[in-house]
Scaffold this active site. Sequence first.
Site, PDB file in Angstrom:
ATOM      1  N   ASP A  73     -69.972  47.609   5.501  1.00  0.00           N
ATOM      2  CA  ASP A  73     -69.629  46.367   5.921  1.00  0.00           C
ATOM      3  C   ASP A  73     -70.340  45.200   5.979  1.00  0.00           C
ATOM      4  OD1 ASP A  73     -66.901  47.620   6.350  1.00  0.00           O
ATOM      5  OD2 ASP A  73     -67.237  47.734   8.676  1.00  0.00           O
ATOM      6  N   ASP A  92     -67.352  44.213  -8.608  1.00  0.00           N
ATOM      7  CA  ASP A  92     -67.364  45.489  -8.012  1.00  0.00           C
ATOM      8  C   ASP A  92     -68.840  45.882  -7.536  1.00  0.00           C
ATOM      9  OD1 ASP A  92     -65.498  48.136  -7.680  1.00  0.00           O
ATOM     10  OD2 ASP A  92     -67.666  48.773  -8.249  1.00  0.00           O
ATOM     11  N   ASN A 132     -71.889  53.913   1.915  1.00  0.00           N
ATOM     12  CA  ASN A 132     -71.126  54.341   3.108  1.00  0.00           C
ATOM     13  C   ASN A 132     -71.592  55.760   3.474  1.00  0.00           C
ATOM     14  OD1 ASN A 132     -69.496  52.057   3.864  1.00  0.00           O
ATOM     15  ND2 ASN A 132     -68.090  52.325   2.126  1.00  0.00           N
ATOM     16  N   GLU A 146     -64.279  47.642  -2.300  1.00  0.00           N
ATOM     17  CA  GLU A 146     -65.271  46.941  -2.638  1.00  0.00           C
ATOM     18  C   GLU A 146     -65.337  45.993  -3.851  1.00  0.00           C
ATOM     19  OE1 GLU A 146     -65.915  50.971  -4.754  1.00  0.00           O
ATOM     20  OE2 GLU A 146     -64.720  49.860  -2.854  1.00  0.00           O
TER      21      GLU A 146
END
Length: 354
Positions: free
Chosen positions: A253, A236, A244, A279
């Site tokens: 991304d 993770d 973000n 993620e």
Amino acid sequence: MIKPALPANEAERLAALQRYRILDTPREQEFEDLVTIARTICGTSMGAVTLIDSERQWFKSLQGLEGEQTPRDEAFCAHAILQPTHLTVVEDACQDERFRGNPSVTADPFIRFYAGAPLLSSDGYALGTLCVFDSNPGQLALGQAEALWALSRQVGLMLEMRGLRRRIDLHQGEHDWYEARLAEYYAQLEQQNVELSEQTRTDPLTGLPNRRALSAALAEAIERGADRPPAVAIVDIDHFKQVNDIHGHDEGDRVLVELAGVLRAHFAGRGMAARYGGEEFVILMPDTPLAQAELQCQYLREAVAHLPMGLPVTISIGLAVQHAGESAQETLRRADAALYQAKAQGRDRVVVAG
């Protein structure tokens, strides 16, 4: 709302549609399956195979809502057939002058996102579309767009095969010729199914295998690993939401793609790295002792921490080795519990499940 214009070749197009003798026929599982695949790949709640008649839009398949047909003047697909060689994508119907006043936008099912690939007859006329749509705005990734086009071609082949079957029934004396044609179409369908199967097992952003491919590989590794069971690690990205929120989704991304590249480099030929969702990534390490698996995870953690990304990126990892008689889901749950321990202990670390 702007009503769709008629194609310049409307009379010929309608004649081509009538030749298929498909309007008002019962639903067929083959078409339903293709719509299901399209919705799954594109991540939408609704989808359909539509055919545009003179005054109506008729559904050969419709998923996510009820109905048999709608007026042609209100059909998104009536706009899509005006560009037979292009995919029509409406990211937000409320912002598109063609559709902002459409009853399907202002009332149930409140369509906001739409993507339609024209269904072409053998002589090039746009008969309708394979389309996906949703009540939330959206976009199509390149891989999703290519898959939707591939599926629309397969719907076209299904229409051709229906016509061929009907003509075989009418002309039994020519069955050898028709069987040869059917074999050609089935061969094309088989090839497309192989390509579609690959697409449905690959994450379009990172190019890694997806959750579906991982499940199949993990089940196979457990079956083969009676003497030395596989190890599974869940990875993770730490504080990914902040990436973000602060830097934007494009940057998020980019982080996902960079991490996918590191995973691919570290585990190529020695297992599988898959995007599990958001993620999270999962690493499958067949025939790998726990100590070696933990060492590989530590190498991975350090490699990610030193990536020249321009912003700090670290990962937390939960690691588990499959126990005898344990299902794949139970092994993943233990790895996930270890991941939560890693987060609780401060992140940027590897925790091994007990």
